[in-house]
Motif scaffolding. Structure first.
Motif, PDB file in Angstrom:
ATOM      1  N   LEU A  66      -7.894   1.557   7.530  1.00 13.70           N
ATOM      2  CA  LEU A  66      -6.878   1.092   6.573  1.00 13.70           C
ATOM      3  C   LEU A  66      -5.487   1.170   7.198  1.00 13.70           C
ATOM      4  CD1 LEU A  66      -8.247   2.807   3.355  1.00 13.70           C
ATOM      5  CD2 LEU A  66      -7.979   0.338   3.659  1.00 13.70           C
TER       6      LEU A  66
ATOM      7  N   GLU B 156     -10.201   5.583   6.484  1.00 13.06           N
ATOM      8  CA  GLU B 156      -8.748   5.728   6.296  1.00 13.06           C
ATOM      9  C   GLU B 156      -7.983   5.271   7.534  1.00 13.06           C
ATOM     10  OE1 GLU B 156     -10.395   8.649   3.265  1.00 13.06           O
ATOM     11  OE2 GLU B 156     -10.759   8.352   5.407  1.00 13.06           O
TER      12      GLU B 156
ATOM     13  N   THR C  53       0.847  -1.193   0.000  1.00 10.36           N
ATOM     14  CA  THR C  53       0.000   0.000   0.000  1.00 10.36           C
ATOM     15  C   THR C  53       0.879   1.238   0.000  1.00 10.36           C
ATOM     16  OG1 THR C  53      -1.830   1.147   1.120  1.00 10.36           O
ATOM     17  CG2 THR C  53      -0.195   0.089   2.525  1.00 10.36           C
TER      18      THR C  53
ATOM     19  N   THR D 182      -3.006  -2.019   8.093  1.00 14.99           N
ATOM     20  CA  THR D 182      -1.649  -2.041   7.538  1.00 14.99           C
ATOM     21  C   THR D 182      -0.627  -2.382   8.612  1.00 14.99           C
ATOM     22  OG1 THR D 182      -2.234  -0.408   5.843  1.00 14.99           O
ATOM     23  CG2 THR D 182       0.104  -0.693   6.329  1.00 14.99           C
TER      24      THR D 182
ATOM     25  N   PHE E  67      -3.316   0.438  -3.522  1.00 14.08           N
ATOM     26  CA  PHE E  67      -3.373  -0.880  -2.901  1.00 14.08           C
ATOM     27  C   PHE E  67      -2.973  -1.952  -3.907  1.00 14.08           C
ATOM     28  CE2 PHE E  67      -6.916   1.779  -1.371  1.00 14.08           C
ATOM     29  CZ  PHE E  67      -6.516   1.972  -0.052  1.00 14.08           C
TER      30      PHE E  67
ATOM     31  N   LEU F  48     -12.772  -4.639   5.563  1.00 16.94           N
ATOM     32  CA  LEU F  48     -13.119  -3.372   6.192  1.00 16.94           C
ATOM     33  C   LEU F  48     -14.525  -3.419   6.792  1.00 16.94           C
ATOM     34  CD1 LEU F  48     -11.765  -1.015   3.387  1.00 16.94           C
ATOM     35  CD2 LEU F  48     -10.640  -1.574   5.553  1.00 16.94           C
TER      36      LEU F  48
END
Length: 262
Positions: free
Chosen positions: A185, A182, A117, A189, A164, A174
């Motif tokens: 995300l 965000e 990402t 990560t 991504f 998600l």
């Protein structure tokens, strides 16, 4: 980490644009990404707009994907669910704040096999008032909370300009409904130890005729709640240390006053 595509074929690339009532801007945004990344398919995730966003996007050559449940999280989830067969998906907002000319720099680390990402670290253009002071301060405070509860993550926690890999799209699930997506995300990560790269990009004022859908206080609370909740769920020991440390810091003046008074 191997590059995501076979040498026998070019990589499949999509540009995903979550949009809610961006008719005044989305046409120019679609044009810009098609000009700077012509091999990519531009997909507009139309989040139940009622101003003609879908029609404008389709007229400019974008594939329009209806997302009936309003909320940016729903739109991003739809992108993950429907575009996971692409080698790279580049995500940006449909309001013109993110530069399409940086698209190749954004996807390069994934195509080169260096990242799963990429996060566009926003640099507001000088004098352009692209980011209100209250939002800039909020970003700093939320970043501090993320560091305390989750750990080191993206340099720009709330950036909507991200790329991504196919692996990221398939491995990450998600649950967000709104602008906390965000943050989710970023959390996934870190927790799933997916390789990430930051790329500094300009951050521009919205195209005239559009308005921000983000409400700093309401959405800031949701983002902070996501950080704290996921911190305790995924890093319980870390969360306890943060709470204990905060309690000590807040209680220290009271103890000092009590001792001085005694």
């Amino acid at each position: 980490m191997e590059p995501p595509q076979s040498p026998a074929r070019p990589p499949r690339i999509a540009v995903a644009l979550p949009c809610y009532n961006e008719a005044a801007a989305v046409g120019r945004v679609v044009d810009d990404f098609r000009a700077h990344l012509p091999e990519a398919e531009v997909v507009v995730l139309d989040n139940a707009s009622d101003d003609g966003t879908a029609e404008v996007a389709a007229a400019r050559g974008a594939r329009v994907m209806p997302v009936p449940d309003r909320g940016k999280g729903f739109a991003v989830r739809a992108a993950f669910e429907n575009l996971r067969d692409f080698d790279v998906v580049l995500m940006a907002d449909g309001d013109g704040t993110y530069p399409a000319e940086e698209a190749r720099r954004m996807i390069a680390p994934i195509l080169e096999g260096r990242a799963e990402t990429v996060v566009g670290a926003r640099r507001p253009e000088p004098g352009a008032r692209a980011m209100a002071p209250v939002r800039a301060l909020g970003n700093v405070l939320l970043r501090a909370a993320f560091l305390a509860f989750i750990g080191h993550g993206a340099g720009d926690l709330l950036s909507g300009y991200r790329a991504f890999s196919r692996r990221f799209l398939n491995d990450v699930r998600l649950r967000s409904e709104g602008f906390e997506v965000e943050t989710e995300l970023a959390i996934k990560t870190v927790v799933q130890e997916l390789a990430a790269v930051d790329v500094e990009v300009a951050y521009r004022p919205r195209i005239e005729g559009t308005e921000s859908k983000l409400r700093p206080l309401r959405d800031g609370r949701r983002i902070l709640a996501t950080i704290v909740r996921e911190g305790f769920r995924l890093r319980p020991a870390r969360g306890c240390v943060v709470v204990a440390t905060t309690a000590v810091v807040l209680a220290a003046p009271v103890f000092y006053w009590a001792l001085a008074a005694g």
